[in-house]
Scaffold this motif. Structure first.
Motif, PDB file in Angstrom:
ATOM      1  N   GLU A  29      10.833 -13.512  -2.207  1.00 36.38           N
ATOM      2  CA  GLU A  29      10.095 -12.858  -3.270  1.00 36.38           C
ATOM      3  C   GLU A  29      10.296 -11.361  -3.367  1.00 36.38           C
ATOM      4  O   GLU A  29      10.371 -10.818  -4.435  1.00 36.38           O
ATOM      5  N   GLN A  30      10.336 -10.645  -2.236  1.00 40.96           N
ATOM      6  CA  GLN A  30      10.328  -9.194  -2.312  1.00 40.96           C
ATOM      7  C   GLN A  30      11.582  -8.597  -1.704  1.00 40.96           C
ATOM      8  O   GLN A  30      12.069  -9.050  -0.687  1.00 40.96           O
ATOM      9  N   GLU A  31      12.101  -7.599  -2.367  1.00 37.00           N
ATOM     10  CA  GLU A  31      13.207  -6.845  -1.801  1.00 37.00           C
ATOM     11  C   GLU A  31      12.644  -5.806  -0.842  1.00 37.00           C
ATOM     12  O   GLU A  31      11.528  -5.340  -0.989  1.00 37.00           O
ATOM     13  N   SER A  32      13.463  -5.405   0.136  1.00 42.43           N
ATOM     14  CA  SER A  32      12.973  -4.468   1.150  1.00 42.43           C
ATOM     15  C   SER A  32      12.530  -3.149   0.532  1.00 42.43           C
ATOM     16  O   SER A  32      11.622  -2.503   1.020  1.00 42.43           O
ATOM     17  N   GLY A  33      13.184  -2.754  -0.566  1.00 44.45           N
ATOM     18  CA  GLY A  33      12.815  -1.490  -1.183  1.00 44.45           C
ATOM     19  C   GLY A  33      11.428  -1.496  -1.785  1.00 44.45           C
ATOM     20  O   GLY A  33      10.862  -0.459  -2.076  1.00 44.45           O
ATOM     21  N   ASP A  34      10.850  -2.715  -1.998  1.00 46.44           N
ATOM     22  CA  ASP A  34       9.511  -2.822  -2.554  1.00 46.44           C
ATOM     23  C   ASP A  34       8.443  -2.815  -1.474  1.00 46.44           C
ATOM     24  O   ASP A  34       7.256  -2.802  -1.772  1.00 46.44           O
ATOM     25  N   GLY A  37       6.255   1.517   3.026  1.00 54.60           N
ATOM     26  CA  GLY A  37       6.992   2.188   4.086  1.00 54.60           C
ATOM     27  C   GLY A  37       8.461   2.346   3.810  1.00 54.60           C
ATOM     28  O   GLY A  37       9.169   3.031   4.561  1.00 54.60           O
ATOM     29  N   ALA A  38       8.976   1.711   2.756  1.00 55.29           N
ATOM     30  CA  ALA A  38      10.394   1.839   2.447  1.00 55.29           C
ATOM     31  C   ALA A  38      10.694   3.247   1.952  1.00 55.29           C
ATOM     32  O   ALA A  38       9.851   3.904   1.362  1.00 55.29           O
ATOM     33  N   GLY A  39      11.914   3.682   2.183  1.00 58.52           N
ATOM     34  CA  GLY A  39      12.324   4.995   1.710  1.00 58.52           C
ATOM     35  C   GLY A  39      12.438   5.997   2.835  1.00 58.52           C
ATOM     36  O   GLY A  39      12.144   5.694   3.990  1.00 58.52           O
ATOM     37  N   PRO A  40      12.887   7.201   2.509  1.00 53.71           N
ATOM     38  CA  PRO A  40      13.100   8.227   3.529  1.00 53.71           C
ATOM     39  C   PRO A  40      11.802   8.671   4.185  1.00 53.71           C
ATOM     40  O   PRO A  40      10.727   8.580   3.584  1.00 53.71           O
ATOM     41  N   GLU A  91       4.013   7.937  10.594  1.00 57.71           N
ATOM     42  CA  GLU A  91       4.592   8.831   9.589  1.00 57.71           C
ATOM     43  C   GLU A  91       3.752  10.097   9.440  1.00 57.71           C
ATOM     44  O   GLU A  91       4.265  11.216   9.386  1.00 57.71           O
ATOM     45  N   LEU A  92       2.444   9.918   9.388  1.00 54.90           N
ATOM     46  CA  LEU A  92       1.562  11.063   9.196  1.00 54.90           C
ATOM     47  C   LEU A  92       1.541  11.963  10.429  1.00 54.90           C
ATOM     48  O   LEU A  92       1.631  13.195  10.314  1.00 54.90           O
ATOM     49  N   PHE A  93       1.449  11.355  11.617  1.00 60.46           N
ATOM     50  CA  PHE A  93       1.407  12.219  12.800  1.00 60.46           C
ATOM     51  C   PHE A  93       2.743  12.914  13.032  1.00 60.46           C
ATOM     52  O   PHE A  93       2.764  14.035  13.560  1.00 60.46           O
ATOM     53  N   ASN A  94       3.848  12.288  12.661  1.00 63.78           N
ATOM     54  CA  ASN A  94       5.134  12.984  12.776  1.00 63.78           C
ATOM     55  C   ASN A  94       5.105  14.285  11.983  1.00 63.78           C
ATOM     56  O   ASN A  94       5.603  15.320  12.443  1.00 63.78           O
ATOM     57  N   ALA A  95       4.504  14.240  10.785  1.00 63.16           N
ATOM     58  CA  ALA A  95       4.402  15.445   9.962  1.00 63.16           C
ATOM     59  C   ALA A  95       3.500  16.482  10.616  1.00 63.16           C
ATOM     60  O   ALA A  95       3.799  17.688  10.616  1.00 63.16           O
ATOM     61  N   VAL A  96       2.389  16.022  11.206  1.00 63.62           N
ATOM     62  CA  VAL A  96       1.482  16.938  11.908  1.00 63.62           C
ATOM     63  C   VAL A  96       2.205  17.590  13.085  1.00 63.62           C
ATOM     64  O   VAL A  96       2.111  18.814  13.306  1.00 63.62           O
ATOM     65  N   LEU A 284       0.850   8.868   2.993  1.00 62.00           N
ATOM     66  CA  LEU A 284      -0.086   7.790   2.694  1.00 62.00           C
ATOM     67  C   LEU A 284       0.381   6.963   1.500  1.00 62.00           C
ATOM     68  O   LEU A 284       0.290   5.723   1.513  1.00 62.00           O
ATOM     69  N   LYS A 285       0.895   7.611   0.464  1.00 62.27           N
ATOM     70  CA  LYS A 285       1.387   6.883  -0.711  1.00 62.27           C
ATOM     71  C   LYS A 285       2.569   6.001  -0.345  1.00 62.27           C
ATOM     72  O   LYS A 285       2.721   4.886  -0.879  1.00 62.27           O
ATOM     73  N   LYS A 286       3.420   6.479   0.543  1.00 62.07           N
ATOM     74  CA  LYS A 286       4.590   5.699   0.958  1.00 62.07           C
ATOM     75  C   LYS A 286       4.162   4.354   1.527  1.00 62.07           C
ATOM     76  O   LYS A 286       4.834   3.338   1.334  1.00 62.07           O
ATOM     77  N   TRP A 287       3.021   4.350   2.209  1.00 65.91           N
ATOM     78  CA  TRP A 287       2.544   3.122   2.838  1.00 65.91           C
ATOM     79  C   TRP A 287       1.452   2.424   2.028  1.00 65.91           C
ATOM     80  O   TRP A 287       0.880   1.423   2.466  1.00 65.91           O
ATOM     81  N   GLY A 288       1.120   2.972   0.867  1.00 69.99           N
ATOM     82  CA  GLY A 288       0.147   2.323   0.001  1.00 69.99           C
ATOM     83  C   GLY A 288      -1.281   2.400   0.496  1.00 69.99           C
ATOM     84  O   GLY A 288      -2.099   1.537   0.174  1.00 69.99           O
ATOM     85  N   VAL A 289      -1.611   3.436   1.272  1.00 72.78           N
ATOM     86  CA  VAL A 289      -2.964   3.539   1.844  1.00 72.78           C
ATOM     87  C   VAL A 289      -3.655   4.838   1.423  1.00 72.78           C
ATOM     88  O   VAL A 289      -4.550   5.323   2.116  1.00 72.78           O
ATOM     89  N   GLU A 290      -3.253   5.373   0.279  1.00 70.21           N
ATOM     90  CA  GLU A 290      -3.820   6.655  -0.154  1.00 70.21           C
ATOM     91  C   GLU A 290      -5.312   6.572  -0.431  1.00 70.21           C
ATOM     92  O   GLU A 290      -5.993   7.600  -0.518  1.00 70.21           O
ATOM     93  N   GLY A 291      -5.848   5.359  -0.562  1.00 73.68           N
ATOM     94  CA  GLY A 291      -7.289   5.206  -0.767  1.00 73.68           C
ATOM     95  C   GLY A 291      -8.112   5.698   0.406  1.00 73.68           C
ATOM     96  O   GLY A 291      -9.308   5.957   0.274  1.00 73.68           O
ATOM     97  N   GLY A 292      -7.488   5.846   1.584  1.00 73.82           N
ATOM     98  CA  GLY A 292      -8.193   6.341   2.762  1.00 73.82           C
ATOM     99  C   GLY A 292      -8.019   7.826   3.008  1.00 73.82           C
ATOM    100  O   GLY A 292      -8.409   8.338   4.067  1.00 73.82           O
TER     101      GLY A 292
END
Length: 303
Positions: A29-34, A37-40, A91-96, A284-292
């Motif tokens: 059903e889903q391609e990896s790009g969808d 967490g996909a992407g740079p 991903e977030l802590f790497n940025a921190v 957060l948007k990359k992982w679809g959790v921006e609601g938190g």
């Protein structure tokens, strides 16, 4: 993720992810790009002023040693190579860490071993969806960076007819040491106090195993942190669904030793810096959790 009379999390490490990924692959059903967490990778520019405030013992080797329980997708879990820890927490802590001029190195450990590891110096920080609560604040400093609640999930169609507000007699899966365990134990006691059957509680060391138990039908439902439960449902190819509303939202926190209040303060400033420069929102948007998402990081918030 709530835990240890606080909470933490829920699902999909290697075992559970493999089980659910197989079912998805079969349907194609889903391609990896969808996938979330996909992407740079998201990155953040170093801040020399913040980096200068990092204690010498931590910045000497340019590395910060992180304890994490890599069974809790999408927060922290193992990539397909079976060794690289990925997820929105990572991903977030790497940025921190980048703000502080550091490189984060992750070591996976059982959830209930991480805070003792921080206290002993085995880890310089715990990053594992730790819900901030009074019990944890007695032993570590915590810096808020996200907000999550508890969410129930069950097989699609709820064949066991589980009612989160009256789950007496049902079989429920939770991860060891979580706030969700405290939650379901309290619910079970209400059942028996009222003369009804207890809730059969299965505790799993890895949240991935708890999720797999619901997929297989061994358990009727599970409780987990809201982003984890939502991710498990999304990845289940129509096998799971969320049940009821999210409740008892509370902040996640990075954990450092109790005697490192100054470092905790710098961490708070670094979280605020990634919020300000946009890398926080991007992660957060990359992982679809921006609601938190939160707008202000706090040190040892009490409510």
């Amino acid at each position: 993720m709530f835990k240890l009379n606080g909470s933490r999390r829920a699902v999909l490490g290697v075992a559970g992810a493999a089980l659910l990924t197989l079912s998805m692959a079969a349907c194609g059903e889903q391609e990896s790009g969808d996938q979330p967490g996909a992407g740079p990778s998201v990155s953040a520019a170093p801040d020399s002023d913040l980096a200068a405030k990092v204690p010498d013992a931590i910045k000497a080797d340019g590395v910060i040693k992180v304890g994490t329980d890599a069974t809790y997708a999408p927060a922290e879990f193992l990539d397909t190579d079976g060794s690289t820890v990925i997820g929105f927490d990572v991903e977030l802590f790497n940025a921190v860490a980048q703000k502080l001029g550091l490189k984060a190195e992750y070591e996976s450990a059982p959830f209930d071993a991480i805070l003792p590891g921080v206290d002993s110096g085995k880890y310089e920080i715990g990053v594992s969806s730790f819900t901030i609560n009074a019990e944890r604040l007695q032993t570590v400093n915590m810096v808020s960076y996200f907000s999550a609640g508890t969410q129930w999930a069950t097989k699609v169609g709820n064949p066991a007819q589980v009612d989160p507000n009256n789950a007496c007699g049902k079989k429920v899966a939770v991860q060891v040491g979580t706030v969700q365990l405290d939650d379901i134990q309290a619910r079970s006691k209400k059942c028996t106090d009222a003369g009804q059957p207890e809730i059969s509680i299965d505790q799993y060391q890895a949240q991935s195993d708890a999720t797999a138990a619901v997929v297989s039908g061994k358990n009727d439902a599970m409780l987990a942190d809201s982003p984890v439960g939502a991710y498990a449902v999304q990845q289940s190819n129509g096998q799971l669904e969320v049940l009821g509303d999210i409740y008892e939202s509370a902040p996640y926190g990075y954990a450092v030793k109790k005697d490192q209040a100054a470092f905790a303060e710098v961490l708070k400033e670094a979280v605020q810096a990634v919020i300000a420069d946009g890398s926080y929102e991007a992660a957060l948007k990359k992982w679809g959790v921006e609601g938190g998402a939160i707008t202000t990081s706090e040190l040892n918030p009490t409510s």
